[in-house]
Design a protein around this motif. Sequence first.
Motif, PDB file in Angstrom:
ATOM      1  N   SER A   1     -23.556  35.630 102.278  1.00 52.14           N
ATOM      2  CA  SER A   1     -23.063  35.219 103.577  1.00 52.14           C
ATOM      3  C   SER A   1     -21.646  35.695 103.863  1.00 52.14           C
ATOM      4  CB  SER A   1     -23.470  33.952 104.078  1.00 52.14           C
ATOM      5  OG  SER A   1     -23.034  33.040 103.137  1.00 52.14           O
ATOM      6  N   ASN A   2     -20.743  35.514 102.832  1.00 48.30           N
ATOM      7  CA  ASN A   2     -19.253  35.691 103.014  1.00 48.30           C
ATOM      8  C   ASN A   2     -19.311  37.305 103.095  1.00 48.30           C
ATOM      9  OD1 ASN A   2     -18.590  33.300 102.583  1.00 48.30           O
ATOM     10  ND2 ASN A   2     -18.195  33.584 100.343  1.00 48.30           N
ATOM     11  N   ALA A   3     -20.075  38.032 102.421  1.00 51.45           N
ATOM     12  CA  ALA A   3     -20.090  39.439 102.625  1.00 51.45           C
ATOM     13  C   ALA A   3     -20.435  39.975 103.793  1.00 51.45           C
ATOM     14  CB  ALA A   3     -20.928  40.249 101.512  1.00 51.45           C
ATOM     15  N   ALA A   4     -21.389  39.357 104.317  1.00 51.02           N
ATOM     16  CA  ALA A   4     -21.757  39.770 105.794  1.00 51.02           C
ATOM     17  C   ALA A   4     -20.773  39.395 106.675  1.00 51.02           C
ATOM     18  CB  ALA A   4     -23.103  38.911 106.125  1.00 51.02           C
ATOM     19  N   GLN A   5     -19.796  38.328 106.481  1.00 52.98           N
ATOM     20  CA  GLN A   5     -18.811  37.957 107.538  1.00 52.98           C
ATOM     21  C   GLN A   5     -17.576  38.687 106.948  1.00 52.98           C
ATOM     22  OE1 GLN A   5     -18.499  33.751 107.571  1.00 52.98           O
ATOM     23  NE2 GLN A   5     -20.732  33.651 107.580  1.00 52.98           N
ATOM     24  N   GLY A   6     -17.521  39.657 105.999  1.00 60.21           N
ATOM     25  CA  GLY A   6     -16.305  40.480 105.794  1.00 60.21           C
ATOM     26  C   GLY A   6     -15.630  39.889 104.639  1.00 60.21           C
ATOM     27  N   ASP A   7     -15.886  38.697 104.196  1.00 61.50           N
ATOM     28  CA  ASP A   7     -15.086  38.023 103.195  1.00 61.50           C
ATOM     29  C   ASP A   7     -15.667  38.713 101.689  1.00 61.50           C
ATOM     30  OD1 ASP A   7     -13.944  36.791 101.257  1.00 61.50           O
ATOM     31  OD2 ASP A   7     -14.360  34.761 101.843  1.00 61.50           O
ATOM     32  N   LEU A   8     -15.079  39.489 101.109  1.00 61.12           N
ATOM     33  CA  LEU A   8     -15.574  40.235  99.916  1.00 61.12           C
ATOM     34  C   LEU A   8     -14.670  39.855  98.601  1.00 61.12           C
ATOM     35  CD1 LEU A   8     -15.839  43.771 101.640  1.00 61.12           C
ATOM     36  CD2 LEU A   8     -17.669  42.208 100.738  1.00 61.12           C
ATOM     37  N   GLY A   9     -14.020  38.739  98.648  1.00 65.12           N
ATOM     38  CA  GLY A   9     -13.233  38.237  97.383  1.00 65.12           C
ATOM     39  C   GLY A   9     -11.856  38.587  97.548  1.00 65.12           C
ATOM     40  N   ILE A  10     -11.179  38.297  96.327  1.00 67.95           N
ATOM     41  CA  ILE A  10      -9.910  38.773  96.190  1.00 67.95           C
ATOM     42  C   ILE A  10      -9.430  39.604  95.067  1.00 67.95           C
ATOM     43  CG2 ILE A  10      -7.464  38.074  95.708  1.00 67.95           C
ATOM     44  CD1 ILE A  10      -8.443  35.483  97.364  1.00 67.95           C
TER      45      ILE A  10
ATOM     46  N   TYR B   1      -8.435  41.408  91.795  1.00 66.80           N
ATOM     47  CA  TYR B   1      -7.764  41.088  90.617  1.00 66.80           C
ATOM     48  C   TYR B   1      -6.438  41.619  90.467  1.00 66.80           C
ATOM     49  CZ  TYR B   1     -12.227  39.210  88.955  1.00 66.80           C
ATOM     50  OH  TYR B   1     -13.533  38.371  88.838  1.00 66.80           O
ATOM     51  N   GLN B   2      -6.158  43.017  90.847  1.00 65.17           N
ATOM     52  CA  GLN B   2      -4.839  43.608  90.566  1.00 65.17           C
ATOM     53  C   GLN B   2      -4.014  43.382  91.510  1.00 65.17           C
ATOM     54  OE1 GLN B   2      -5.572  47.743  90.006  1.00 65.17           O
ATOM     55  NE2 GLN B   2      -7.444  47.749  91.143  1.00 65.17           N
ATOM     56  N   PHE B   3      -4.361  43.499  92.671  1.00 65.89           N
ATOM     57  CA  PHE B   3      -3.697  43.434  94.047  1.00 65.89           C
ATOM     58  C   PHE B   3      -3.262  42.020  94.582  1.00 65.89           C
ATOM     59  CE2 PHE B   3      -5.350  47.438  94.392  1.00 65.89           C
ATOM     60  CZ  PHE B   3      -4.080  48.209  94.104  1.00 65.89           C
ATOM     61  N   LYS B   4      -4.129  40.987  94.217  1.00 66.74           N
ATOM     62  CA  LYS B   4      -4.295  39.837  94.646  1.00 66.74           C
ATOM     63  C   LYS B   4      -4.292  39.643  96.111  1.00 66.74           C
ATOM     64  CE  LYS B   4      -3.237  38.379  90.371  1.00 66.74           C
ATOM     65  NZ  LYS B   4      -4.442  38.165  89.413  1.00 66.74           N
ATOM     66  N   ARG B   5      -4.843  40.702  96.603  1.00 67.80           N
ATOM     67  CA  ARG B   5      -5.025  40.635  98.341  1.00 67.80           C
ATOM     68  C   ARG B   5      -6.651  40.628  98.542  1.00 67.80           C
ATOM     69  NH1 ARG B   5      -2.064  45.244 100.883  1.00 67.80           N
ATOM     70  NH2 ARG B   5      -3.274  44.838 102.462  1.00 67.80           N
ATOM     71  N   PRO B   6      -6.994  40.099  99.593  1.00 63.49           N
ATOM     72  CA  PRO B   6      -8.466  40.169 100.098  1.00 63.49           C
ATOM     73  C   PRO B   6      -9.092  41.517 100.033  1.00 63.49           C
ATOM     74  CG  PRO B   6      -7.117  38.803 101.735  1.00 63.49           C
ATOM     75  CD  PRO B   6      -6.056  39.554 100.793  1.00 63.49           C
TER      76      PRO B   6
ATOM     77  N   LEU C   1      -7.850  45.418 101.909  1.00 64.82           N
ATOM     78  CA  LEU C   1      -7.578  46.552 101.056  1.00 64.82           C
ATOM     79  C   LEU C   1      -8.307  47.792 101.565  1.00 64.82           C
ATOM     80  CD1 LEU C   1      -6.998  44.974  97.552  1.00 64.82           C
ATOM     81  CD2 LEU C   1      -5.165  46.398  98.905  1.00 64.82           C
ATOM     82  N   ILE C   2      -9.797  47.640 101.638  1.00 65.50           N
ATOM     83  CA  ILE C   2     -10.571  48.610 101.944  1.00 65.50           C
ATOM     84  C   ILE C   2     -10.379  49.039 103.341  1.00 65.50           C
ATOM     85  CG2 ILE C   2     -12.981  49.052 102.366  1.00 65.50           C
ATOM     86  CD1 ILE C   2     -13.818  47.811  99.879  1.00 65.50           C
ATOM     87  N   GLY C   3     -10.317  48.180 104.168  1.00 65.01           N
ATOM     88  CA  GLY C   3      -9.881  48.398 105.429  1.00 65.01           C
ATOM     89  C   GLY C   3      -8.856  49.329 105.858  1.00 65.01           C
ATOM     90  N   SER C   4      -7.607  49.115 105.013  1.00 65.04           N
ATOM     91  CA  SER C   4      -6.507  49.803 105.136  1.00 65.04           C
ATOM     92  C   SER C   4      -6.644  51.254 104.682  1.00 65.04           C
ATOM     93  CB  SER C   4      -5.210  49.306 104.606  1.00 65.04           C
ATOM     94  OG  SER C   4      -5.186  49.439 103.257  1.00 65.04           O
ATOM     95  N   ARG C   5      -7.679  51.466 103.651  1.00 64.45           N
ATOM     96  CA  ARG C   5      -7.882  52.695 103.143  1.00 64.45           C
ATOM     97  C   ARG C   5      -9.109  53.620 103.925  1.00 64.45           C
ATOM     98  NH1 ARG C   5      -6.190  53.804  98.118  1.00 64.45           N
ATOM     99  NH2 ARG C   5      -4.376  52.435  97.477  1.00 64.45           N
TER     100      ARG C   5
END
Lengths: 313, 325
Positions: free
Chosen positions: B69-78, B80-85, B89-93
Amino acid sequence: MTMDSERLKPPGLWARVFDSDIWYSFTRSKVIMAAAIVTLLIFLGALFAPLIAPHDPFDMASLYLMDSLTPPMWEEGGNPVYPLGTDDQGRDILSAILYGSRISLAVGFASVAFAAILGISLGLLAGYMGGRVDSIIMRIADVQLTFPSILIALLIDGSVRSVFGGIDREQSAFYVLVFSIGLSFWVQYARTVRSSTLVEKDKEYVQAARLIGLHPLRIMASHVLPNVMGPVLVIATINLALAIITEATLSFLGVGIPSTQPSLGTLIRIGNDFLFSGEWWIAAFPGAALAILVLAVNLLGDWLRDALNPRLR
Amino acid sequence: MLAFIIRRLVQSVVVMLVVSLIAFVMFRFIGDPVDQMVGLETTVQERELLRQQLGLNDPLPLQFWHFVSNAAQGDLGISYQFKRPVADLIGSRLPATLELSFVSALFALLMGIPMGVYTALNRESVLSKLFLTISLIGISLPTFLIGILLIFVFSVYLQWLPSFGRGKVVDLGWWSTGFLTVSGLKALILPSITLGLFQMTLIMRLVRSEMMEVLRTDFIKFARARGLTNRAINFGHALKNTMIPVITITGLQMGAIIAFAIITETVFQWPGMGLLFLQAVQNVDIPIMAAYLLLIALLFVIINLIVDLLYVMVDPRIRIEGAEA
């Protein structure tokens, strides 16, 4: 009398080979013969690398930093001791290619064998057992088939390395690669073997074997298996080229074979850094070796597929 | 028709669930998420508190449910290396990869189809043999080698085109595009050829073999007997009928293009998702790997669905069978 008994003797292995359709179609095409000779030469070069390579690229004591970045012998500043030049550590490129193709081929063969064994077993099981076993195996295959194998290999490689993070990278890289490439290629074998097993399992000889009470595993292994192996050989040849490409790609991306025991892909990755400073030979010769090897194996695979296909004959 | 769509939708959902299960297993069991988030001096109590907060002590099915349900809402975790959601990261790439993939697919289609038609119609001509030889090389050469070759010829030797990056990009709020600047367009050329070459050879060979097949059929002979012009027969009748498999393969290859962008992006240091994923694999950044897997799976499923629906629209035979089933 002697003539008759001679004629009754079954022809020897070589006689049968030279008399076969495949041999005939082999001798008909110059391209295929060239491809076979090239493949054979590369195989032999890789196999006997320690004997024929002019230098030992892994022997640190024999490397001279003074000789690093020597161009090929026909270029200005070249040294006949290093026919194709040297890399940044003074390694002889020709020797590195011979040793590198050894590793590339080893990974290729091992992962094809792993994929084939896994795929054949699962395909036999799915085809012979049917029912739930069949649908589970084939659904997994369907899902996996939607993803490109390079992506699967990368994912498996990353996961395996993090699970066994503590293990020495140099030791484990080979097995991790074989595992991840092999696991990304099994589906094709499973599908092919399954469909031929479905045909075979209702034939009389299988029914007879079942009737005398043989164990299903025994029937699968020694009765059905020999009759479904034909197409597997073709897939394996074509897969060998793919596996070599995948290994080279993974190594090039920096997640494959480390640079202490370079494969062809690793050599190209090392050479890529020197492309802009004009040392083109470090990447060019391993790249050419890889391209020629893959092209030759691909040609052989294509030919084998056509030669073994009765409809095209 | 409706039943067909519903059946395909259900299948897609099942595939997505299976893939999310794999992603969840990776996420949860490969490396301890808590270890990755805290420092060495964190006490056992603090770790336990964090486990509780992250829900790592919940029953596994519940954890899986939260993950989905988190993934479905766009929350894919943080990461480890960039300490950012990971989603940020994916959205900017994402724009970089999608633009590259789009141009490559366009290149593959615009080159592949005409080359395929030409080689099917003029089987013995020298140009056809040249095309076929090129296609064999295109299939045999690994993508990264083609990229290096192009860089060497066009960037190092001729110095015509840039060898890395996207050039100047224009920021359109949530989307950064390289289409609007000269340097952005120039930077696109080499990577998209590299990425599209394999697909181009594939489409060319497919169009060629399908076209040769169709040209042998009775309705083409009949069209010739009716005295239609060659142009009308080749393009109006034959090419039209080769388009069904071409649509399928091209559609399925769209997903492959996005996945193969990993290699091209690495060779050209293209700041897209593939490069991000590769860095994640190298640094064992599981959240990014899991998220990338989910995203690619979603793309594949959507593409497959669209291809299937297109199929039904293009080929009336399937429509009739589908209605009967």
